[in-house]
Each structure stands twice: as C-alpha cells, then as structure tokens.
Scaffold this motif. Sequence first.
Motif, PDB file in Angstrom:
ATOM      1  N   ASP A  59      80.701 -41.335 -39.372  1.00 53.16           N
ATOM      2  CA  ASP A  59      79.665 -40.866 -38.819  1.00 53.16           C
ATOM      3  C   ASP A  59      79.350 -39.426 -40.189  1.00 53.16           C
ATOM      4  N   GLY A  60      80.599 -38.933 -40.494  1.00 48.98           N
ATOM      5  CA  GLY A  60      80.827 -37.149 -40.726  1.00 48.98           C
ATOM      6  C   GLY A  60      81.476 -37.353 -42.352  1.00 48.98           C
ATOM      7  N   ARG A  61      81.271 -39.223 -42.787  1.00 48.75           N
ATOM      8  CA  ARG A  61      81.102 -39.040 -43.943  1.00 48.75           C
ATOM      9  C   ARG A  61      80.191 -39.601 -44.220  1.00 48.75           C
ATOM     10  N   TYR A  62      79.200 -39.946 -43.530  1.00 53.09           N
ATOM     11  CA  TYR A  62      77.924 -41.162 -43.558  1.00 53.09           C
ATOM     12  C   TYR A  62      76.967 -38.946 -43.068  1.00 53.09           C
ATOM     13  N   ALA A  63      76.993 -37.767 -42.676  1.00 48.89           N
ATOM     14  CA  ALA A  63      76.444 -37.470 -42.550  1.00 48.89           C
ATOM     15  C   ALA A  63      76.626 -36.015 -43.816  1.00 48.89           C
ATOM     16  N   GLY A  64      77.539 -36.355 -44.745  1.00 48.54           N
ATOM     17  CA  GLY A  64      77.680 -35.397 -45.416  1.00 48.54           C
ATOM     18  C   GLY A  64      76.966 -35.999 -46.443  1.00 48.54           C
ATOM     19  N   MET A  65      76.944 -37.706 -46.768  1.00 49.93           N
ATOM     20  CA  MET A  65      76.069 -38.045 -48.053  1.00 49.93           C
ATOM     21  C   MET A  65      74.645 -38.120 -47.285  1.00 49.93           C
ATOM     22  N   LEU A  66      73.633 -38.042 -46.403  1.00 49.00           N
ATOM     23  CA  LEU A  66      72.875 -37.543 -45.842  1.00 49.00           C
ATOM     24  C   LEU A  66      72.335 -36.056 -46.624  1.00 49.00           C
ATOM     25  N   VAL A  67      72.874 -35.194 -46.725  1.00 51.21           N
ATOM     26  CA  VAL A  67      73.175 -33.838 -46.678  1.00 51.21           C
ATOM     27  C   VAL A  67      73.010 -34.068 -48.216  1.00 51.21           C
ATOM     28  N   ARG A  68      73.969 -34.064 -48.938  1.00 49.45           N
ATOM     29  CA  ARG A  68      73.946 -34.517 -50.360  1.00 49.45           C
ATOM     30  C   ARG A  68      72.407 -34.405 -50.795  1.00 49.45           C
ATOM     31  N   SER A  69      71.808 -36.121 -50.384  1.00 46.76           N
ATOM     32  CA  SER A  69      70.737 -36.629 -51.062  1.00 46.76           C
ATOM     33  C   SER A  69      70.076 -35.999 -50.719  1.00 46.76           C
ATOM     34  N   LEU A  70      69.661 -35.431 -49.182  1.00 40.72           N
ATOM     35  CA  LEU A  70      68.630 -34.273 -48.811  1.00 40.72           C
ATOM     36  C   LEU A  70      68.605 -33.364 -49.510  1.00 40.72           C
ATOM     37  N   ALA A  71      69.357 -32.561 -49.868  1.00 44.24           N
ATOM     38  CA  ALA A  71      69.638 -31.218 -50.197  1.00 44.24           C
ATOM     39  C   ALA A  71      69.570 -31.414 -51.772  1.00 44.24           C
ATOM     40  N   ARG A  72      69.928 -32.549 -52.561  1.00 45.57           N
ATOM     41  CA  ARG A  72      69.130 -32.601 -53.690  1.00 45.57           C
ATOM     42  C   ARG A  72      67.621 -32.973 -54.395  1.00 45.57           C
ATOM     43  N   ARG A  73      66.995 -33.321 -53.277  1.00 41.87           N
ATOM     44  CA  ARG A  73      66.211 -33.586 -53.159  1.00 41.87           C
ATOM     45  C   ARG A  73      65.040 -32.244 -52.907  1.00 41.87           C
ATOM     46  N   HIS A  74      65.324 -31.688 -52.750  1.00 46.85           N
ATOM     47  CA  HIS A  74      64.811 -30.038 -52.437  1.00 46.85           C
ATOM     48  C   HIS A  74      64.484 -29.261 -51.151  1.00 46.85           C
ATOM     49  N   TYR A  75      65.227 -30.509 -50.309  1.00 54.84           N
ATOM     50  CA  TYR A  75      64.635 -30.321 -48.809  1.00 54.84           C
ATOM     51  C   TYR A  75      65.571 -29.425 -48.146  1.00 54.84           C
ATOM     52  N   GLY A  76      65.086 -27.869 -47.020  1.00 52.10           N
ATOM     53  CA  GLY A  76      65.959 -27.383 -46.666  1.00 52.10           C
ATOM     54  C   GLY A  76      66.944 -27.758 -45.528  1.00 52.10           C
ATOM     55  N   PRO A  77      67.680 -26.770 -44.430  1.00 52.70           N
ATOM     56  CA  PRO A  77      68.317 -26.749 -43.872  1.00 52.70           C
ATOM     57  C   PRO A  77      67.430 -27.536 -42.856  1.00 52.70           C
ATOM     58  N   GLN A  78      66.312 -26.720 -42.562  1.00 55.15           N
ATOM     59  CA  GLN A  78      65.718 -27.071 -41.154  1.00 55.15           C
ATOM     60  C   GLN A  78      65.590 -28.900 -40.878  1.00 55.15           C
ATOM     61  N   LYS A  79      65.058 -29.439 -42.311  1.00 56.42           N
ATOM     62  CA  LYS A  79      64.929 -30.524 -42.307  1.00 56.42           C
ATOM     63  C   LYS A  79      65.627 -31.761 -42.297  1.00 56.42           C
ATOM     64  N   VAL A  80      67.042 -31.215 -43.457  1.00 57.58           N
ATOM     65  CA  VAL A  80      69.034 -31.707 -42.942  1.00 57.58           C
ATOM     66  C   VAL A  80      68.888 -32.094 -41.398  1.00 57.58           C
ATOM     67  N   ARG A  81      68.890 -31.211 -40.704  1.00 56.30           N
ATOM     68  CA  ARG A  81      68.645 -31.448 -39.877  1.00 56.30           C
ATOM     69  C   ARG A  81      68.058 -32.151 -38.486  1.00 56.30           C
ATOM     70  N   PHE A  82      67.377 -31.982 -39.014  1.00 59.47           N
ATOM     71  CA  PHE A  82      66.170 -33.426 -38.599  1.00 59.47           C
ATOM     72  C   PHE A  82      66.479 -34.794 -38.817  1.00 59.47           C
ATOM     73  N   GLU A  83      66.716 -34.683 -39.929  1.00 60.59           N
ATOM     74  CA  GLU A  83      67.050 -35.780 -40.921  1.00 60.59           C
ATOM     75  C   GLU A  83      68.401 -36.899 -39.731  1.00 60.59           C
ATOM     76  N   LEU A  84      69.561 -35.458 -39.634  1.00 60.09           N
ATOM     77  CA  LEU A  84      70.536 -36.348 -39.339  1.00 60.09           C
ATOM     78  C   LEU A  84      70.204 -36.310 -37.944  1.00 60.09           C
TER      79      LEU A  84
END
Length: 160
Positions: A59-84
């Motif tokens: 889950d830790g590795r998966y969370a990092g991958m999700l954060v990088r993926s969403l940030a690359r698509r210019h989503y903000g931290p609130q959206k990233v937290r929601f998706e996680l």
Amino acid sequence: MHDEIEKTLPEAMNFAMRSLASKESGERELAARLQRNGFDEVMSAEVVARCKESGWVDDGRYAGMLVRSLARRHYGPQKVRFELRRKGIDDAQGEAALKAEEIDWFAMAAEWLARKGQGSDLKDPKVRAKLTRALLGRGYALDQVRYALDELKAQQCADE
C-alpha cells in the motif's frame, strides 16, 4: 441444475498475479477485484496476505505511485487525499506518500493555471471566479489558488 464449484487457492493466486501484472493495486482494491471474480472473502484475504508477504502488493508503494500520477495530471493535494482514501489507502500512509514526494503544490497550481487561463481577463470578476472554481475543483487549497492567480496576473503584466 448447475452447482457452482468453489474456486481454489491456486486459481485465486493465479488471478491475483495476472491482475497485478496488468495493474498495480492496493490491498483493498485487490481483495475487491478477487471478490468480484467469484472468490469468497476468506480466500481473498488469504491471497492478499500472501501477495503482501511476497511484496507484490504494498500500500505504501501504491500510494506513492498514485500521488505521482495524480500530481503529473495537475491535481491538488485535497483531490489526491480523496483518491487515496477512495482506493483504500489509510490516512497515515497517504500523508507519508504526500510528504515523500515533496511536491510544490503552489507551483503546480500556477503551472496548470498558466496553461488553462492564458489569455483570460483577470480583471473580470466572473473570469477570476471561474478560474478559482476550476482550481478548487482540482483539489487545490485557497492559498494555492490565490498564489496561482497572482502568478498568472504577474505573467500577464510582464507580457504587456
């Protein structure tokens, strides 16, 4: 009359390996995928535990991958937290992944707005409101939105 034959552990493991080979998943997501494909809850839990033990699911590795993926698509931290959270990552692992990536959310918001808001008349309150709503909808905090608007305004003034 057709009786459903109970699926075995090797079948479940094979399904999990095929699934993980095609798409990185978190523990909860893999368990849900197994259950959708006819494996019971106990079997799914056993398979997830074995995959976790083998390092195939983390889950830790998966969370990092999700954060990088969403940030690359210019989503903000609130959206990233929601998706996680939506993907089954607990808050502690999610926050750890956000901190580990060291993303400058202010710069990200400004970068996205520079592309999408180019040519916009920032003196018009309706245009400012529309751009503000767009950034808030992408998960940026209000201070990040203000920063991005100020940066765009400064860029437009410099271009004139």
